[in-house]
Design an enzyme around this catalytic site. Structure first.
Site, short mmCIF file in Angstrom:
data_model
loop_
_atom_site.label_atom_id
_atom_site.label_comp_id
_atom_site.label_asym_id
_atom_site.label_seq_id
_atom_site.Cartn_x
_atom_site.Cartn_y
_atom_site.Cartn_z
CG HIS A 146 -42.69 -3.61 -19.15
ND1 HIS A 146 -41.90 -3.28 -20.22
CD2 HIS A 146 -42.27 -2.86 -18.11
CE1 HIS A 146 -41.04 -2.35 -19.85
NE2 HIS A 146 -41.24 -2.08 -18.57
CG ASP A 151 -38.79 -0.61 -16.71
OD1 ASP A 151 -40.04 -0.58 -16.69
OD2 ASP A 151 -38.14 -0.82 -17.75
#
Length: 187
Positions: free
Chosen positions: A61, A166
């Site tokens: 991230h 993700d």
């Protein structure tokens, strides 16, 4: 405290001074002046804790704009913590570094703005803490694929537990350039 270098000048590992006695141990997890003296000059505005099971992988991230610097550590368990340089124009663009953080080694990793960040849990579970220099901004959240072959991270797990988000992140080369920070000119 001892500052340990990584392949990235801006990313450092902090090994705190630990005071042991018959009751256990004590150490400072953060002291603004001491960290500032060692090059970490962030005004941290948010603290977070995540709990994860063995083989969980969180990441990779980053935020742009509103990039976040992070000071991360583990208070239970063990993780492989990973950073990837995602700054356009950086001589180390797309390169990664991994550091084991655990309750035993008490190390912290300083992740500056411009780096994607993630970790995988090596122990049965882990409590992961992090200080952030910017507030979470959902509209500025981006990520790259944990298994991007161009980046080539050597994760110690083959089938990680991933969130749906993700699992959908693109390869670094497929991230829209407007969503990447710029080397030497972070916004």
């Amino acid at each position: 405290m001892e500052i340990l270098s990584t392949k990235f000048d801006e990313v450092v590992v902090i090994s705190p001074r630990i005071f042991h006695d018959p009751r256990g141990y004590f150490f400072e997890t953060f002291q603004a002046e001491r960290y500032k003296e060692n090059g970490i000059r962030c005004n941290f505005v948010q603290d977070n804790i995540s709990y994860s099971q063995k083989d969980a992988l969180r990441g990779l991230h980053f935020q742009h704009p509103h990039g976040q610097a992070k000071l991360v550590s583990v208070v239970r368990g063990e993780v492989l913590d990973v950073v990837v340089d995602v700054r356009k124009g950086s001589p180390t663009f797309g390169q990664w570094e991994g550091v084991v953080l655990s309750v035993e080694n008490h190390r912290q990793l300083f992740v500056p703005q411009g780096f994607a960040h993630g970790f995988c849990v090596l122990s049965e579970d882990a409590l992961f803490t992090y200080k952030c220099s910017e507030y979470y901004a959902p509209d500025a959240e981006h990520g790259i694929a944990w298994d991007d072959p161009d980046v080539g991270i050597k994760w110690p797990i083959e089938k990680p537990l991933l969130s749906e988000k993700d699992a959908r992140y693109p390869r670094l080369r497929d991230v829209d350039e407007k969503n990447l920070p710029v080397f030497g000119g972070l916004v």
